[in-house]
Design an enzyme around this catalytic site. Structure first.
Site, PDB file in Angstrom:
ATOM      1  N   ASP A 272      11.977  23.953  67.711  1.00  0.00           N
ATOM      2  CA  ASP A 272      11.227  24.754  67.745  1.00  0.00           C
ATOM      3  C   ASP A 272      11.844  26.114  68.806  1.00  0.00           C
ATOM      4  O   ASP A 272      12.579  24.685  70.011  1.00  0.00           O
ATOM      5  CB  ASP A 272       9.686  25.012  67.785  1.00  0.00           C
ATOM      6  CG  ASP A 272       9.564  26.806  67.966  1.00  0.00           C
ATOM      7  OD1 ASP A 272      10.811  27.710  68.055  1.00  0.00           O
ATOM      8  OD2 ASP A 272       8.356  26.758  67.295  1.00  0.00           O
TER       9      ASP A 272
HETATM   10  C1  BGC Z   1       8.158  30.403  67.024  1.00  0.00           C
HETATM   11  C2  BGC Z   1       9.394  29.762  65.394  1.00  0.00           C
HETATM   12  C3  BGC Z   1      10.354  30.999  65.252  1.00  0.00           C
HETATM   13  C4  BGC Z   1      11.016  30.848  66.327  1.00  0.00           C
HETATM   14  C5  BGC Z   1      12.572  31.556  66.479  1.00  0.00           C
HETATM   15  C6  BGC Z   1       9.172  30.418  68.185  1.00  0.00           C
HETATM   16  O1  BGC Z   1       8.693  30.751  68.531  1.00  0.00           O
HETATM   17  O2  BGC Z   1       7.332  29.804  67.179  1.00  0.00           O
HETATM   18  O3  BGC Z   1       9.043  29.477  63.939  1.00  0.00           O
HETATM   19  O4  BGC Z   1      11.091  30.113  64.173  1.00  0.00           O
HETATM   20  O5  BGC Z   1      10.530  31.202  67.285  1.00  0.00           O
HETATM   21  O6  BGC Z   1      12.266  32.885  66.393  1.00  0.00           O
END
Ligand code: BGC
Length: 743
Positions: A272
């Site tokens: 993530d």
């Molecule tokens: C989120 C993810 C997301 C990523 C990219 C993160 O803050 O937890 O679910 O895919 O950002 O935007």
């Protein structure tokens, strides 16, 4: 090789290995790095990062970019990678395609409420087609985290509380995104997330630690991931938080032992955002070199980074002997294999003209309308107020009724507000000139106490209307309701109150909404409450005083049209709740699949100040039909472990109009080597039945449904026991029979 075709495995492996053989350690580390690319978007938290990313593209040190959705920009950046670098390896563009790219579908929790895997698959197929046309090859979706605490804002992205339903929804989404597999034309790689346990954040507070028992992990939180892997997901995203004390992004047990060794996952794992870097912040890694080394060894193939990447230190880690270069090679092999399967190595560019056509496809809007019809849940319909019968005048009330941005919901970026149909628009369009439709917001929009990064990024916080006279507006809404045959009141949460970094300490209707509802109900005009939400809200007052309540969630681009279709009875609602709807925040987490534990006779009296049952049970939802269940029959009443019982039940629509029903099958194990839940969903089917129509439905109960993870045995078991079977309209289904397993 034509674009997008799936290449032969041996050929891919040879191509990939040849490339790896030519790459430096720095190029390998770069291939394992995914950068946010803000370009001209606001929110660039690392100023100058765009220029740094472009330079890295030219050095062949970028594996993937996220946030780029303009096809021309995709091509420009891709040229820097392909034409400008030594090996010309293209990047794969990833994006949060959560519930649509241009055509916005209802939010994921709503799609789960359809209990319709086919509709869910179709929705993500449309999203995939739009994304692929725009040059995006990979969706950071589905989110398959079980969500049992509605304070957690990301419940809106989930399929709710139940592992069986969530697994069916996860698999359907993967099929929708990927078709026959990564590389199918018009499809993208699916990236189920966040592995694992993210939904169980302490206190429902997003990002806080998670502590889950062995039984909860294996029986509840992991099954949707396994279902997504079995459906062929090409990618998995890690989670931000610590799971039982170990950060998920540095967790070898999760990412390698479970994911690869136990489930046979052969795709690539991405962290993530900034989660590898943050292994240091967690107090886990000593520094960024340690963070990178430990993440890649745990099984994180690619680091998603905002800048200052830990994987930029991998060459150092290899030189210091902290990581074997072969570990990097294995990760690079997975990333390059994904690119090869997507056809990117042969055809990295996107056809900009085609993108325009695909993004404007009217068939996509039609699919979004059907989806919004199928996701609505009719929570209450006293006296058959719905569907509306020839009203002469309708008062539409509440600020959300006329808000395009809120109709779309959170987690969308490339929407077209101009074509978004609000509830007010939808009712006006459907009612035609014969019906007088008036509108009054009644109150001003509510605000978050603490804005989120999304508010800053998108500027999506609702604006206060200029010169809003609170008393006069409330009075105007009340007199409009008084003068109308029916009032449609639209209440809920503003979309920025739901989603990531949108946890709540209360479930009350924000702002002055309850007061508005009470004032409108006091007029005596019949009220239909439409709820726009991504989480259950405290509707105790409404459930006693408002005759009709229809949950339309955040219904997307065509939401208002679908709401009108349902209100006027052009289609019947048939969605069901994918979670137990609590009465009040003090009850959460609340699940239907609890164990009997001690004193089950007083299950409804665990608190002295409020019933300890939900306001609406898991699986609840009405329709314009009325359904009766009879003849729950098993094909046998005794089996040996490993065998299957087939249950059948007959459902009849006893009403005078057609309706939709989701028939549900639950089991309960009477005794065994562990206490098992009082109810567990093990089958469901959504059917449309005409007036008076009956249908007999069958449900297999095989070893997969009867086994469970036993924490004492540390293994899957099927006990010698009696299994009760229940069939009906929700998780309180009463029709029952039983069979025995073993000896
Ligand atoms: C989120 C993810 C997301 C990523 C990219 C993160 O803050 O937890 O679910 O895919 O950002 O935007």
């Amino acid at each position: 090789m034509p674009a997008g075709s799936v290449q032969n495995g041996a050929e891919v492996a040879e191509r990939v290995d040849t490339l790896i053989g030519r790459m430096t350690v720095a190029e390998k580390a770069g291939q394992l790095t995914q950068y946010f690319y803000f370009g001209s978007r606001p929110g660039d938290v690392f100023p100058g990062q765009a220029a740094a990313v472009e330079a890295a593209l030219g050095r062949g040190e970028v594996g993937s970019l996220l946030l780029v959705t303009d096809p021309a920009e995709v091509n420009r950046l891709q040229r820097l990678a392909v034409a400008g670098s030594r090996h010309g390896i293209p990047v794969v563009f990833g994006f949060d395609v959560i519930h649509g790219l241009r055509t916005i579908f209802p939010v994921p929790i709503a799609m789960a409420a359809s209990w319709d895997p086919e509709a869910i698959e179709q929705g993500q197929a449309v999203a995939a087609r739009e994304a692929r046309a725009a040059g995006i090859g990979w969706a950071f979706a589905p989110m398959v985290d079980i969500a049992r605490d509605p304070r957690w804002g990301r419940i809106v992205e989930s399929a709710g509380e139940d592992p069986y339903l969530a697994s069916a929804v996860a698999a359907a989404q993967v099929r929708g995104f990927q078709g026959d597999g990564p590389g199918s034309p018009g499809r993208v790689i699916a990236g189920p997330k966040h592995f694992a346990g993210y939904g169980a954040a302490l206190g429902g507070r997003d990002y806080d630690e998670v502590n889950l028992s062995d039984s909860e992990l294996w029986n509840v939180y992991l099954p949707p991931f396994e279902a997504a892997v079995t459906a062929g997901a090409g990618n998995i995203m890690t989670a931000y938080m610590d799971l039982n004390g170990i950060p998920a992004t540095g967790n070898h047990w999760l990412l390698t032992d479970v994911l690869r060794a136990t489930w046979g996952f052969d795709g690539f794992v991405v962290s993530d955002a900034h989660a590898v870097h943050n292994l240091r912040t967690h107090g886990f890694a000593a520094d960024l070199t340690d963070a990178g080394a430990r993440a890649v060894q745990a099984g994180v193939d690619m680091e998603m980074t905002l800048g200052d990447a830990a994987y930029a230190h991998l060459p150092e880690a290899v030189a210091a002997g902290l990581v074997d270069e072969k570990v990097l090679d294995a990760s690079v092999r997975r990333v390059l294999t994904a690119k090869a399967r997507m056809g990117l190595l042969d055809d990295p560019y996107v056809d900009e003209e085609n993108a325009r056509t695909v993004l404007a496809d009217p068939a996509h809007r039609a699919a979004a309308r059907t989806a919004a019809q199928r996701t609505a849940v009719l929570l209450r319909n006293q006296g058959g107020l719905l569907p509306l019968v020839n009203p002469g005048s309708i008062a539409v009330i509440g600020p959300l009724a006329d808000s395009r941005r809120d109709t779309l919901g959170p987690w969308v970026f490339d929407f077209d507000l101009g074509e978004t149909v609000t509830v007010l628009d939808g009712i006006r369009n459907r009612a035609g000139v014969a019906v007088e439709v008036g509108y009054a917001p009644g109150i001003r929009p509510a605000h978050r106490a603490f804005p989120s990064m999304f508010d800053m990024f998108e500027g999506s916080a609702p604006a206060d209307p200029p010169a809003f006279d609170d008393a006069a507006e409330l009075a105007r809404a009340v007199s409009l309701a008084q003068a109308s045959d029916v009032a449609v009141v639209v209440l809920g949460e503003w979309q920025n109150m739901s989603g990531e970094a949108a946890s709540r300490s209360s479930l009350e209707l924000p702002g002055g909404q309850l007061g508005l509802l009470q004032a409108v109900v006091a007029t005596g005009t019949p009220v239909v409450l439409l709820v726009m939400n991504g989480r259950p809200l405290d509707l105790r007052w409404a459930a006693r005083n408002v005759p009709a309540i229809l949950d339309i969630w955040y219904p997307g681009t065509q939401g208002g049209t679908a709401a009108a279709d349902l209100l006027f009875g052009d289609v019947a609602p048939g969605g069901k709740l994918p979670f137990s709807w609590p009465r009040t925040v003090g009850q959460v987490p609340m699940i239907y699949s609890h164990t009997a534990s001690h004193d089950p006779g007083h299950q409804d009296r665990r608190y002295w100040d409020e019933a300890s049952t939900p306001l609406f049970p898991f699986g609840h939802g009405l329709s314009y039909g009325r359904f009766e269940y009879r003849d729950l029959i098993l094909d046998r009443h005794h089996i040996q472990p490993g065998q299957t019982v087939i249950a059948s039940v007959t459902v009849t629509n006893t009403a005078e109009r057609a309706g939709d029903e989701v028939a549900q099958l639950y089991i309960r194990q009477r005794h065994g080597s562990a206490s098992r839940p009082v109810r567990e969903l093990k089958g469901f089917q959504r059917v449309t039945l005409g007036a008076g129509e009956s249908r007999t439905l069958t449900f297999p109960l095989g070893p997969g449904a009867l086994r469970y993870w036993n924490a004492a045995a540390q293994d899957w078991v099927i006990d010698t026991t009696t299994i009760e079977v229940f069939a009906g309209t929700d998780s309180t289904a009463g029709l029952t029979t039983s069979f025995t397993i073993g000896a």
